[in-house]
Design an enzyme around this catalytic site. Structure first.
Site, short mmCIF file in Angstrom:
data_model
loop_
_atom_site.label_atom_id
_atom_site.label_comp_id
_atom_site.label_asym_id
_atom_site.label_seq_id
_atom_site.Cartn_x
_atom_site.Cartn_y
_atom_site.Cartn_z
N LYS A 9 -35.44 54.24 -15.01
CA LYS A 9 -35.58 55.60 -15.51
C LYS A 9 -36.00 55.57 -16.92
O LYS A 9 -36.93 56.33 -17.37
CB LYS A 9 -34.12 56.19 -15.59
CG LYS A 9 -33.53 56.41 -14.17
CD LYS A 9 -32.05 57.10 -14.19
CE LYS A 9 -31.25 56.42 -14.92
NZ LYS A 9 -30.83 55.24 -14.14
N ASP A 57 -30.20 58.07 -20.84
CA ASP A 57 -28.90 57.44 -20.40
C ASP A 57 -27.95 58.40 -19.97
O ASP A 57 -27.14 58.37 -19.05
CB ASP A 57 -28.66 56.10 -21.03
CG ASP A 57 -28.66 55.06 -20.28
OD1 ASP A 57 -29.21 54.79 -19.08
OD2 ASP A 57 -27.99 53.95 -20.80
N ARG A 70 -42.91 64.26 3.34
CA ARG A 70 -44.46 64.00 3.52
C ARG A 70 -45.20 65.08 3.21
O ARG A 70 -46.42 65.03 2.92
CB ARG A 70 -44.65 63.33 4.84
CG ARG A 70 -43.86 62.00 5.30
CD ARG A 70 -44.30 60.90 4.35
NE ARG A 70 -45.55 60.56 4.55
CZ ARG A 70 -46.02 59.39 5.24
NH1 ARG A 70 -44.79 58.86 6.01
NH2 ARG A 70 -47.29 59.14 5.65
N HIS A 103 -25.41 60.93 -15.92
CA HIS A 103 -26.16 59.71 -16.11
C HIS A 103 -27.74 60.03 -15.58
O HIS A 103 -27.98 60.20 -14.39
CB HIS A 103 -25.77 58.68 -15.19
CG HIS A 103 -26.31 57.36 -15.31
ND1 HIS A 103 -26.52 56.56 -16.62
CD2 HIS A 103 -26.93 56.62 -14.29
CE1 HIS A 103 -27.26 55.74 -16.50
NE2 HIS A 103 -27.26 55.41 -15.11
#
Lengths: 84, 312
Positions: B159, B177, B243, B138
């Site tokens: 998405k 999808d 980070r 998916h």
């Protein structure tokens, strides 16, 4: 996690409109929901995935639910496809 | 998995069917191909009869030197009831004995005009693709600057919207999808869209749109090697996000570990640009330029120098 095989009774099969309704229903639950047909597994909350399976009337699918409201979600999805 | 039959070889390749027509629906169960050279000498102990058999110049010239009864015997043993087919290369003549044995056992005999090695590699490639492990994921697959980026995340995280923005910026959509992925070799993942929803994108509020008719043929691709994955998730206050970019996270699809970056989603963050840059940065890293690592090295050097300065 709960799962169950079901035969699709919807006379038209999961065409675009019923597929959209199905996905709407699936999206009202927080559980992860999947549908498996012929070894292909898709997310039941995604309309494109569902339509790519082209589920016809009389075909058997596996519905899988995993999460807090899995029992309720599974019940509702099963009843949706088993109505004709 | 789709079944492969001898008929598929006939459809795909320039092969001439000469005998054993009744067997064209035999199933091929392995991508291995056998060249029955040792079997020609009469040794059938380990004959891999379930494989496709290939007769090249060497096998045929040895065969031609055999006595008539030996010829008959070898061909009868080669054509078993499960052999999916025999391929003769270089457009060579098919011996009478093979024609008879093949028709009897219904083993298709095919002839190719090409050289043996060429035929082997083409057949192997074709079969390997057919037998490759397969799964569906998916997510959305987009080709960004030539890098196949798989975007995953919960339903409704954005998405498809991100994919649309990427397409608008000139990148190519492969699948929305639901991405079908097959593993080729042991480390390559190839993704494509399920045929029914190829070129389509679903956007909440708009519905289904066709990216190819809207944006042109340059906006889509039929399949793409997946090299990088991006996981989108709603911003979690308690979670630590990367980070520095020194560590490389991975996700596993079948046997392949795919590098992955997790990107938190929050209103006002332009995901398309972030993903575009992530793809470029990934490319740069593969070319040997690692900004995070270089910076970290510079910082370490600076600290070392200051320490030495104090000691003097």
């Amino acid at each position: 996690m709960v799962e169950k095989y079901v035969t699709v009774e919807l006379t038209t099969g999961l065409q675009a409109r019923p597929a959209a309704q199905f996905v709407q229903k699936a999206n009202s639950y927080t559980s992860d929901l999947f549908i498996e047909k012929d070894g292909k597994r898709i997310n039941a909350k995604s309309i494109m995935g569902l339509m790519s399976l082209a589920i016809a009337s009389g075909e058997e699918i596996l519905v899988i639910a995993d999460g807090n409201d899995e029992e309720k979600a599974l019940k509702e999805l099963l009843s949706f496809v088993s109505e004709s | 998995m789709a079944k492969v039959r001898t008929q598929d070889l006939l459809d795909r390749f320039n092969l001439e069917l000469l005998a054993g027509e009744d067997g064209v629906h035999r199933e091929i169960n392995t991508s291995d191909i056998s060249r029955p050279g040792i079997e020609m000498t009469g040794y059938f102990e380990y004959y891999p009869k379930e494989r496709l058999q290939l007769l090249g110049k060497t096998e045929m010239s040895f065969f031609n030197d055999l006595k008539p009864e030996e010829k008959r015997d070898r061909m009868e043993k080669l054509c078993t009831d499960i052999t999916p087919g025999m391929v003769i290369t270089r457009g060579m003549d098919v011996p009478e004995e093979l024609m008879i044995a093949a028709n009897e056992a219904a083993v298709p005999v095919m002839r190719s005009p090409h050289k043996t090695t060429r035929v082997i590699s083409r057949l192997t490639n074709f079969l390997e693709v057919k037998f490759a492990p397969f799964t569906a994921v998916h997510g959305v697959l987009v080709d960004i600057y030539g890098i196949g980026v798989l975007i995953t995340g919960q339903s409704g995280v954005g998405k498809s919207e991100t994919a649309l923005e990427l397409v608008k910026r000139g990148h190519r959509l492969v699948a929305d999808d639901s991405v079908e992925i097959r593993q080729e070799d042991y480390d390559i993942l190839i993704g494509n869209a399920p045929p029914l929803i190829e070129h389509l994108l679903e956007i909440r509020g708009l519905g289904i749109i066709n990216v190819m008719t809207l944006f042109g043929a340059g906006a889509v691709r039929s399949h793409k090697k997946i090299s990088f994955s991006i996981h989108l998730e709603t911003w979690d206050q308690k979670k630590q996000y990367d980070r520095l970019g020194l560590e490389e996270d991975t996700m596993k699809i079948m046997d392949v570990k795919l590098p992955r970056a997790t990107i938190p989603v929050r209103p006002g963050r332009n995901l398309a640009v972030i993903i575009e840059v992530a793809a470029m940065n990934f490319r740069l890293k593969r070319m040997g330029v690692n900004a995070a690592e270089e910076f970290s090295q510079r910082l370490t050097n600076m600290i070392e120098q200051e320490k030495e300065g104090k000691n003097e």
